[in-house]
Motif scaffolding. Structure first.
Motif, mmCIF file in Angstrom:
data_model
loop_
_atom_site.group_PDB
_atom_site.id
_atom_site.type_symbol
_atom_site.label_atom_id
_atom_site.label_comp_id
_atom_site.label_asym_id
_atom_site.label_seq_id
_atom_site.Cartn_x
_atom_site.Cartn_y
_atom_site.Cartn_z
ATOM 1 N N ASP A 165 -5.544 8.330 -2.260
ATOM 2 C CA ASP A 165 -4.991 7.351 -1.335
ATOM 3 C C ASP A 165 -5.742 6.030 -1.489
ATOM 4 O O ASP A 165 -6.980 6.008 -1.480
ATOM 5 N N PRO A 166 -5.018 4.899 -1.660
ATOM 6 C CA PRO A 166 -5.680 3.614 -1.919
ATOM 7 C C PRO A 166 -6.528 3.100 -0.766
ATOM 8 O O PRO A 166 -7.392 2.246 -0.974
ATOM 9 N N VAL A 167 -6.325 3.610 0.439
ATOM 10 C CA VAL A 167 -7.072 3.137 1.600
ATOM 11 C C VAL A 167 -8.169 4.114 1.987
ATOM 12 O O VAL A 167 -9.344 3.755 2.062
ATOM 13 N N THR A 168 -7.786 5.368 2.222
ATOM 14 C CA THR A 168 -8.762 6.355 2.681
ATOM 15 C C THR A 168 -9.598 6.931 1.551
ATOM 16 O O THR A 168 -10.659 7.504 1.795
ATOM 17 N N LYS A 169 -9.090 6.805 0.310
ATOM 18 C CA LYS A 169 -9.745 7.372 -0.880
ATOM 19 C C LYS A 169 -9.787 8.904 -0.824
ATOM 20 O O LYS A 169 -10.546 9.532 -1.580
ATOM 21 N N GLU A 170 -8.981 9.491 0.042
ATOM 22 C CA GLU A 170 -8.880 10.941 0.128
ATOM 23 C C GLU A 170 -7.783 11.424 -0.814
ATOM 24 O O GLU A 170 -6.804 10.717 -1.079
ATOM 25 N N PRO A 171 -7.898 12.680 -1.334
ATOM 26 C CA PRO A 171 -6.851 13.216 -2.211
ATOM 27 C C PRO A 171 -5.529 13.361 -1.458
ATOM 28 O O PRO A 171 -5.507 13.579 -0.248
ATOM 29 N N TYR A 172 -4.444 13.244 -2.203
ATOM 30 C CA TYR A 172 -3.132 13.511 -1.613
ATOM 31 C C TYR A 172 -2.985 15.022 -1.392
ATOM 32 O O TYR A 172 -3.585 15.821 -2.112
ATOM 33 N N GLU A 173 -2.207 15.371 -0.401
ATOM 34 C CA GLU A 173 -2.008 16.786 -0.084
ATOM 35 C C GLU A 173 -0.999 17.404 -1.053
ATOM 36 O O GLU A 173 0.057 16.820 -1.318
ATOM 37 N N TYR A 174 -1.346 18.586 -1.533
ATOM 38 C CA TYR A 174 -0.479 19.317 -2.458
ATOM 39 C C TYR A 174 -0.507 20.789 -2.086
ATOM 40 O O TYR A 174 -1.581 21.380 -1.917
ATOM 41 N N TRP A 202 12.497 8.612 -1.894
ATOM 42 C CA TRP A 202 11.183 8.793 -1.286
ATOM 43 C C TRP A 202 11.171 8.136 0.091
ATOM 44 O O TRP A 202 10.207 7.484 0.474
ATOM 45 N N VAL A 203 12.271 8.304 0.816
ATOM 46 C CA VAL A 203 12.360 7.762 2.167
ATOM 47 C C VAL A 203 11.343 8.464 3.055
ATOM 48 O O VAL A 203 11.172 9.686 2.982
ATOM 49 N N HIS A 204 10.669 7.707 3.901
ATOM 50 C CA HIS A 204 9.622 8.308 4.722
ATOM 51 C C HIS A 204 9.521 7.631 6.073
ATOM 52 O O HIS A 204 9.950 6.481 6.254
ATOM 53 N N LYS A 205 8.959 8.314 7.023
ATOM 54 C CA LYS A 205 8.629 7.763 8.332
ATOM 55 C C LYS A 205 7.207 7.212 8.284
ATOM 56 O O LYS A 205 6.455 7.473 7.350
ATOM 57 N N ALA A 206 6.846 6.475 9.298
ATOM 58 C CA ALA A 206 5.453 6.061 9.432
ATOM 59 C C ALA A 206 4.631 7.274 9.830
ATOM 60 O O ALA A 206 5.069 8.099 10.627
ATOM 61 N N GLY A 207 3.447 7.400 9.252
ATOM 62 C CA GLY A 207 2.613 8.551 9.547
ATOM 63 C C GLY A 207 2.687 9.599 8.447
ATOM 64 O O GLY A 207 3.090 9.314 7.312
ATOM 65 N N HIS A 208 2.333 10.822 8.792
ATOM 66 C CA HIS A 208 2.270 11.898 7.809
ATOM 67 C C HIS A 208 3.668 12.311 7.366
ATOM 68 O O HIS A 208 4.553 12.539 8.176
ATOM 69 N N ILE A 252 0.834 -1.201 0.000
ATOM 70 C CA ILE A 252 0.000 0.000 0.000
ATOM 71 C C ILE A 252 0.867 1.249 0.000
ATOM 72 O O ILE A 252 0.616 2.207 -0.747
ATOM 73 N N ASP A 253 1.923 1.251 0.831
ATOM 74 C CA ASP A 253 2.841 2.394 0.849
ATOM 75 C C ASP A 253 3.537 2.554 -0.497
ATOM 76 O O ASP A 253 3.780 3.671 -0.951
ATOM 77 N N THR A 295 8.149 27.980 -8.127
ATOM 78 C CA THR A 295 8.100 26.617 -8.661
ATOM 79 C C THR A 295 8.362 25.577 -7.575
ATOM 80 O O THR A 295 8.671 24.423 -7.877
ATOM 81 N N SER A 296 8.253 25.961 -6.333
ATOM 82 C CA SER A 296 8.421 25.018 -5.221
ATOM 83 C C SER A 296 7.064 24.497 -4.780
ATOM 84 O O SER A 296 6.098 25.265 -4.693
ATOM 85 N N PHE A 297 7.014 23.225 -4.508
ATOM 86 C CA PHE A 297 5.759 22.633 -4.054
ATOM 87 C C PHE A 297 6.070 21.439 -3.159
ATOM 88 O O PHE A 297 7.207 20.967 -3.084
ATOM 89 N N SER A 298 5.058 20.963 -2.477
ATOM 90 C CA SER A 298 5.209 19.790 -1.623
ATOM 91 C C SER A 298 4.050 18.833 -1.857
ATOM 92 O O SER A 298 2.926 19.257 -2.128
ATOM 93 N N LEU A 299 4.360 17.541 -1.786
ATOM 94 C CA LEU A 299 3.362 16.477 -1.890
ATOM 95 C C LEU A 299 3.411 15.684 -0.598
ATOM 96 O O LEU A 299 4.490 15.334 -0.115
ATOM 97 N N CYS A 300 2.237 15.395 -0.030
ATOM 98 C CA CYS A 300 2.194 14.736 1.269
ATOM 99 C C CYS A 300 1.260 13.523 1.236
ATOM 100 O O CYS A 300 0.290 13.472 0.473
ATOM 101 N N SER A 301 1.579 12.574 2.101
ATOM 102 C CA SER A 301 0.737 11.400 2.275
ATOM 103 C C SER A 301 0.965 10.851 3.676
ATOM 104 O O SER A 301 1.902 11.249 4.364
ATOM 105 N N THR A 302 0.104 9.951 4.087
ATOM 106 C CA THR A 302 0.246 9.290 5.382
ATOM 107 C C THR A 302 0.583 7.832 5.130
ATOM 108 O O THR A 302 -0.165 7.115 4.464
ATOM 109 N N PHE A 303 1.728 7.397 5.664
ATOM 110 C CA PHE A 303 2.237 6.053 5.407
ATOM 111 C C PHE A 303 2.011 5.148 6.599
ATOM 112 O O PHE A 303 2.051 5.578 7.753
#
Length: 317
Positions: free
Chosen positions: A242-251, A289-295, A198-199, A257-265
């Motif tokens: 998001d494949p689980v919550t079906k909520e849009p990813y955060e943008y 795309w190294v990430h911690k658990a969570g947001h 899923i992640d 030209t700087s932006f951020s993309l967020c998800s909860t892992f």
């Protein structure tokens, strides 16, 4: 001549099927055991040049599944054939039996010879490192085990050495069981693998969104204010959720030209399950795309010189 005719009359399609199955089975089992042992080497002695754990988990699962299914069936088939030979000693001279046994002995011997040649060749070249040595040793041991067992089967007199045959079967079963059980500690539980998948989907979605943002910038000279602006009915692109919550990813457009993309892992990435991305020139902060658990948010910045807008469009930064 009469004995040969009687022997041929005793040969049944069942005999052909079982000997063919057992031969194919031992090749398949040997390949699966070697693959599993190689993945043990990859796990405990990772190659920093070739990369990390990519594909290791799926390879482990396939080898484990193969051994769980094929090995017991092979043991049962060989046990049945041994008893059949004991009850019908003349069947040990069946052509299909001898041809397949000698073929297996030949293949095993060739594997041992090739393995030894490879070891010596790499040693003389100064390339004999722990990884290669252990992988070569695994091939050598499996090939010798197969050769030794089939030589025993070929030379066994019907009705004798039953205890030796059972002992060989037990030793092989314990070894295969130990390698399979040990693999579960590397594979992880089915629930953990499900969360990892899923992640992985989340990372893949974010990568696709990132490229659509870059394409939007090049076509229009401005960053999209929302992800909905990336939807394209012509190309068929629909912004994933998001494949689980079906909520849009955060943008979020940070500036210019700087932006951020967020998800909860669900889980933290590490060297064994990290979803790596190839470096993308012109987009800083995209090394991985190294990430911690969570947001978790991933900061990105497009370089206008490497990703210029199309001709005739004035950038609005």
């Amino acid at each position: 001549m009469q004995n040969n005719m009687e022997l041929e009359n005793k040969k049944t399609p069942r005999d052909f099927f079982l000997y063919l199955f057992s031969t194919a089975g031992v090749y398949y089992i040997a390949g699966s055991v070697i693959a599993l042992l190689w993945r043990y080497v990859d796990y405990f002695f990772p190659d920093k040049i070739l990369g990390s754990y990519s594909g290791l988990s799926s390879g482990l699962r396939f080898s484990v599944a193969s051994l769980i299914v094929v090995f017991p069936a092979y043991v049962v088939a060989m046990r049945f054939l041994a008893r059949d030979i004991d009850n019908n000693p003349e069947k040990q001279d069946l052509k299909v039996r001898k041809w397949l046994i000698y073929l297996t002995l030949f293949v095993s011997a060739i594997a041992v010879i090739i393995d030894l040649v490879a070891v010596i060749y790499n040693f003389l070249g100064g390339d004999l490192v722990a990884r290669f040595a252990l992988k070569s040793l695994s091939v050598l041991l499996v090939a010798l085990a197969v050769f030794g067992y089939y030589y025993f089967v070929l030379k066994r007199v019907p009705g004798t050495k039953e205890k030796e045959g059972k002992r060989i079967a037990w030793v092989a079963s314990v070894f295969v069981a130990a390698t399979v059980v040990g693999a579960f500690f590397m594979i992880g539980s089915p629930e953990t693998n499900r969360l990892l998948n899923i992640d992985g989907t989340r990372i893949s979605d974010l990568q696709n969104i990132q490229w659509q943002i870059v394409n939007f910038w090049q076509q229009k000279g401005v960053m999209p204010s929302t992800l909905d602006m990336l939807t394209d009915n012509i190309s068929g692109f629909v912004v994933p959720k998001d494949p689980v919550t079906k909520e849009p990813y955060e943008y979020v457009v940070v500036s210019g030209t700087s932006f951020s993309l967020c998800s909860t892992f669900a889980l933290e990435s590490n060297e064994k399950n990290d979803v790596q991305a190839m470096p993308v020139y012109g987009i800083s902060g995209n090394d991985s795309w190294v990430h911690k658990a969570g947001h978790q948010c991933f900061e990105r910045k497009i370089d206008p010189e490497l990703y210029p807008v199309r001709e005739g469009v004035k950038p609005r930064i």
